[in-house]
Design a protein around this motif. Structure first.
Motif, PDB file in Angstrom:
ATOM      1  N   SER A  79      -8.116  -6.710   1.265  1.00 20.32           N
ATOM      2  CA  SER A  79      -7.711  -5.318   1.609  1.00 20.32           C
ATOM      3  C   SER A  79      -8.173  -4.880   2.903  1.00 20.32           C
ATOM      4  O   SER A  79      -9.229  -5.379   3.430  1.00 20.32           O
TER       5      SER A  79
ATOM      6  N   SER B 191      -7.936  -1.654   5.624  1.00 20.26           N
ATOM      7  CA  SER B 191      -7.754   0.071   5.951  1.00 20.26           C
ATOM      8  C   SER B 191      -7.173   0.031   7.323  1.00 20.26           C
ATOM      9  O   SER B 191      -7.711  -0.414   8.485  1.00 20.26           O
TER      10      SER B 191
ATOM     11  N   GLY C  43      -3.655   4.062   5.748  1.00 28.18           N
ATOM     12  CA  GLY C  43      -4.161   3.977   4.293  1.00 28.18           C
ATOM     13  C   GLY C  43      -4.731   2.557   3.911  1.00 28.18           C
ATOM     14  O   GLY C  43      -5.062   1.871   4.865  1.00 28.18           O
ATOM     15  N   LEU C  44      -4.949   2.244   2.850  1.00 25.80           N
ATOM     16  CA  LEU C  44      -5.476   1.137   2.041  1.00 25.80           C
ATOM     17  C   LEU C  44      -4.398   0.146   1.600  1.00 25.80           C
ATOM     18  O   LEU C  44      -3.528   0.731   1.075  1.00 25.80           O
ATOM     19  N   TYR C  45      -4.291  -0.953   2.419  1.00 26.29           N
ATOM     20  CA  TYR C  45      -3.241  -1.753   1.984  1.00 26.29           C
ATOM     21  C   TYR C  45      -3.941  -3.196   1.382  1.00 26.29           C
ATOM     22  O   TYR C  45      -5.181  -3.568   1.856  1.00 26.29           O
TER      23      TYR C  45
ATOM     24  N   GLY D 196       0.965  -1.214  -0.248  1.00 22.97           N
ATOM     25  CA  GLY D 196       0.005   0.065  -0.014  1.00 22.97           C
ATOM     26  C   GLY D 196       0.951   1.045   0.078  1.00 22.97           C
ATOM     27  O   GLY D 196       1.881   1.126  -0.836  1.00 22.97           O
TER      28      GLY D 196
ATOM     29  N   ALA E  59      -5.402   2.500  10.283  1.00 18.97           N
ATOM     30  CA  ALA E  59      -5.134   3.824  10.723  1.00 18.97           C
ATOM     31  C   ALA E  59      -4.499   3.826  12.297  1.00 18.97           C
ATOM     32  O   ALA E  59      -4.177   3.005  12.944  1.00 18.97           O
TER      33      ALA E  59
END
Length: 90
Positions: free
Chosen positions: A83, A85, A64-66, A42, A87
């Motif tokens: 996927s 997300s 982020g989005l990984y 990501g 934080a």
């Protein structure tokens, strides 16, 4: 013919004040899978190897989005990438 690795990755997301952390266990045929690669891609990328109990820990920053996937050394992987997300500081 490529052999497809059947693995299950169980995720536990822990959000730390400084970045994020993903921990889990990879299994194959209901047993811990040792020596597999767990790859996260990501905003940053990181690779770790599962230990003798199939466990792994990934830590990073930024949020982020990984995409998370499990791969054997012969480049076979399963299940499909997940996927997540991530934080920090929540």
């Amino acid at each position: 013919m490529k052999r497809v690795l059947a693995a299950a990755a169980f995720l536990v997301l822990a959000q730390a004040q400084q970045g994020w952390e993903v921990t889990g266990t990879v299994t194959y045929n209901a047993k811990p899978a040792k020596g597999l690669l767990v790859i996260i891609e990501g905003p940053m990328s990181h690779v770790v190897e599962t230990d003798g109990q199939g466990r792994y820990t990934l830590k990073g920053d930024p949020p982020g989005l990984y995409s998370l996937r499990v791969q054997a050394e012969d480049n076979t992987s399963a299940p499909r990438p997940r996927s997540v997300s991530l934080a920090a500081g929540m």
